[in-house]
Motif scaffolding. Structure first.
Motif, short mmCIF file in Angstrom:
data_model
loop_
_atom_site.label_atom_id
_atom_site.label_comp_id
_atom_site.label_asym_id
_atom_site.label_seq_id
_atom_site.Cartn_x
_atom_site.Cartn_y
_atom_site.Cartn_z
N LEU A 9 0.86 -1.23 0.06
CA LEU A 9 0.15 -0.12 0.13
C LEU A 9 0.96 1.19 -0.02
CD1 LEU A 9 -2.58 -1.23 2.58
CD2 LEU A 9 -3.19 -0.44 0.38
N PHE A 13 1.76 0.78 -4.64
CA PHE A 13 0.24 1.08 -4.70
C PHE A 13 -0.06 0.83 -6.27
CE2 PHE A 13 -4.00 2.99 -5.20
CZ PHE A 13 -4.73 2.60 -3.94
N LEU A 15 -1.33 1.76 -9.95
CA LEU A 15 -1.93 2.77 -10.73
C LEU A 15 -2.86 2.23 -11.63
CD1 LEU A 15 0.45 5.55 -11.38
CD2 LEU A 15 -1.26 5.57 -9.91
N SER A 16 -4.23 1.97 -11.29
CA SER A 16 -5.14 1.14 -11.83
C SER A 16 -6.71 1.51 -11.58
CB SER A 16 -5.03 -0.41 -11.38
OG SER A 16 -6.24 -1.22 -11.50
N GLU A 17 -7.73 1.21 -12.40
CA GLU A 17 -8.82 1.61 -12.07
C GLU A 17 -9.52 0.78 -11.07
OE1 GLU A 17 -11.26 1.77 -15.85
OE2 GLU A 17 -9.52 2.03 -16.67
N THR A 18 -8.92 -0.39 -10.62
CA THR A 18 -9.48 -1.34 -9.70
C THR A 18 -7.99 -1.59 -8.80
OG1 THR A 18 -9.23 -3.10 -11.04
CG2 THR A 18 -11.42 -2.10 -10.85
N PRO A 19 -7.47 -0.86 -8.24
CA PRO A 19 -6.11 -0.96 -7.31
C PRO A 19 -6.27 -2.03 -6.57
CG PRO A 19 -6.96 1.05 -6.57
CD PRO A 19 -7.78 0.79 -7.89
N PHE A 20 -7.35 -2.47 -5.61
CA PHE A 20 -7.40 -3.14 -4.67
C PHE A 20 -7.67 -4.54 -4.97
CE2 PHE A 20 -8.80 1.05 -2.95
CZ PHE A 20 -7.67 1.17 -2.17
N GLY A 51 -3.49 8.14 -0.87
CA GLY A 51 -3.28 9.23 -1.91
C GLY A 51 -2.22 9.73 -2.23
N ALA A 52 -1.99 11.02 -2.76
CA ALA A 52 -0.59 11.41 -3.24
C ALA A 52 0.02 12.45 -2.15
CB ALA A 52 -0.97 12.27 -4.51
N ILE B 14 -6.82 13.75 -5.41
CA ILE B 14 -5.81 12.92 -5.00
C ILE B 14 -4.88 13.47 -3.81
CG2 ILE B 14 -5.70 11.36 -6.77
CD1 ILE B 14 -3.08 13.07 -7.72
N GLY B 16 -6.59 14.60 -1.17
CA GLY B 16 -7.22 13.90 -0.21
C GLY B 16 -7.17 12.40 0.11
N HIS B 22 -14.00 -1.17 -4.84
CA HIS B 22 -13.70 -1.82 -5.95
C HIS B 22 -13.28 -1.02 -7.10
CE1 HIS B 22 -13.62 -4.59 -9.38
NE2 HIS B 22 -14.59 -3.99 -10.03
N VAL B 40 -6.61 7.76 -14.14
CA VAL B 40 -5.41 7.02 -13.84
C VAL B 40 -4.29 7.44 -14.54
CG1 VAL B 40 -4.48 4.56 -13.97
CG2 VAL B 40 -6.46 4.80 -12.94
N ARG B 54 4.94 10.55 -4.10
CA ARG B 54 4.60 9.14 -3.91
C ARG B 54 3.14 9.16 -3.74
NH1 ARG B 54 3.70 5.95 0.63
NH2 ARG B 54 3.81 7.39 2.22
N PHE B 55 2.50 7.85 -4.21
CA PHE B 55 1.28 7.85 -4.41
C PHE B 55 0.81 6.69 -3.36
CE2 PHE B 55 -2.80 6.28 -6.11
CZ PHE B 55 -3.66 7.57 -6.08
N GLY B 56 0.07 6.40 -2.63
CA GLY B 56 -0.28 5.27 -1.90
C GLY B 56 -0.72 5.77 -0.58
#
Lengths: 150, 169
Positions: A9, A13, A15-20, A51-52, B14, B16, B22, B40, B54-56
Motif C-alpha cells: 500500500l 500502490f 495505478l489502476s482503475e481497480t487498485p485493490f 492518496g498523493a 488525490i 485527499g 472496487h 489513472v 509518492r502515491f499510496g
C-alpha cells in the motif's frame, strides 16, 4: 498478510482503475479481504489516508521553517495569528528562547516574505526565516525497527 | 497536457483520500464527466513528471508507537555539513534532516526531527549521533504545544500555466 499489504500500500500502490483488486491478485487473496484489511488499518488509525504526496518544490512552491521569540504573555495570541494563515501547515511552541516554530509554504519566495512581513506588523514580533539549503532526508516511511547503535 | 482543468481537479482530489472500494475513481469520473482510465493516466503522468512524489498509503507515526518526538538542531562542522547530514539521515528514527540558513543568534544549521517511543530512546539516538559525528553542540527543542498540524493542499494553477507556456514554445 497485514505487513505485506502495508508495504505494498505504501511503496507499490497499483495505478489502476481497480487498485485493490490488483493488490488482491498479487497477494493471492480476494479483493474483499484486501478492502476489509485496509478499512481496519484506517479505523485503527495506522493509515492516515491513501492518496498523493505532492513535491512542493517541483510545482515551484517555496517552503521555510520560521521561528520567533514571543513574550510568554503574548504566546497564545501570536500562535493563533500564525495558525490562522492557510500557508502555515505546522505550528508548535517549544522549550527554547525561540519559543514558537512554524512551517510556511507559499507559491513563491516573494509571497512567503510578504506573509512574514504582514505577520510582523500584525503581532509586533520579529519573524526569522530559516530556509533549507540542503535536504538529506524527507518524508521517511517508518521502519518498525527499534535498534539504536549505542 | 491533455486537459488543464481535468488535471487540476484530479490533483485536488488525490491530495485527499481514496476510498478502499472496487472502483475508487468512479465517483470522480462521473463528477468530471471523464473515464476512470483518464484519471489513472493523469495520476501516472503527474507521477512521471515528479509532481507526485509518492502515491499510496500515508501512515500516522503517533499510532505506530512513536510518541516522543523532538526537533534537534546541531552545530554543523564547517566543510563537513553534507557528510554529517547524511550520517544523521541514516538513523531510522530521524524522519527529516536539513541544512538550514540560520540567524547569528541560533548557530545550529543541521536540523533533525527525531521520533522515538520514549524519552530514553530519544536520548539514546541523540547520544548515538553525538558519538558517530563528534558534534556535541546541539539544542533539543521539545514541542510544548501543538497549535496546528495539517497537510498542505497545493494549487497546481501556476505550475499548469508554466507547463502550458513551455509546451506552446
Amino acid at each position: 498478510m497485514q505487513k505485506q499489504l502495508l508495504d505494498m500500500l505504501q511503496n507499490r500502490f497499483p495505478l489502476s482503475e481497480t487498485p485493490f483488486l490488483h493488490l488482491a491478485d498479487e497477494l493471492g487473496v480476494t479483493e474483499g479481504e484486501v478492502i476489509y484489511n485496509v478499512r481496519l488499518l484506517l479505523e485503527q488509525g495506522v493509515i492516515r489516508r491513501i492518496g498523493a504526496i505532492i513535491d512542493a518544490r517541483k510545482i515551484g512552491y517555496y517552503s521555510t521553517l520560521c521561528a520567533c521569540q514571543v513574550p510568554p504573555q503574548d504566546l497564545e495570541a501570536v500562535a493563533k495569528a500564525v495558525s490562522a494563515l492557510p500557508a502555515v501547515t505546522h505550528n508548535y511552541s517549544r522549550d527554547h528562547r525561540y519559543n514558537l516554530w512554524f512551517t510556511l509554504s507559499a507559491p513563491s519566495e516573494e509571497a512567503a516574505r510578504q506573509l512574514l512581513t504582514a505577520l510582523e506588523e500584525q503581532t509586533g514580533v520579529k519573524m526569522v526565516s530559516m530556509p533549507a539549503l540542503r535536504m538529506y532526508k524527507i518524508d521517511a516511511r517508518f521502519e518498525m525497527s527499534d535498534q539504536v547503535e549505542k | 497536457m491533455k486537459n488543464k482543468l481535468l488535471t487540476k481537479k484530479v490533483a485536488e482530489f488525490i491530495q485527499g483520500h481514496i476510498d478502499p472500494v472496487h472502483r475508487p475513481f468512479k465517483p470522480l469520473a462521473a463528477q468530471l464527466d471523464c473515464t476512470e482510465a483518464d484519471i489513472v493516466s493523469i495520476i501516472a503522468e503527474l507521477k512521471a513528471k515528479g509532481i507526485i512524489r509518492r502515491f499510496g498509503a500515508i501512515l500516522r507515526h503517533q499510532q505506530a508507537g512513536f510518541t516522543c518526538n523532538a526537533m534537534v538542531a546541531w552545530q554543523a562542522p564547517l566543510g563537513r555539513e553534507d557528510e554529517t547530514g547524511q550520517k544523521m539521515a541514516a538513523y531510522p528514527q530521524v524522519s527529516h534532516c536539513y541544512l538550514r540558513q540560520v540567524p547569528g543568534d541560533f548557530p545550529y544549521q543541521l536540523f533533525t526531527m527525531i521520533h522515538a517511543r520514549s524519552a530514553e530512546e530519544l536520548q539514546d539516538v541523540v547520544n548515538a549521533i553525538v558519538k558517530s559525528t563528534g558534534i556535541d553542540n546541539y539544542q533539543v527543542l521539545h514541542s510544548v504545544k501543538e497549535y496546528k498540524k495539517v497537510s498542505m493542499r497545493y494549487e497546481l494553477e501556476d505550475w499548469l500555466k508554466a507547463w502550458d507556456e513551455e509546451e506552446s514554445r
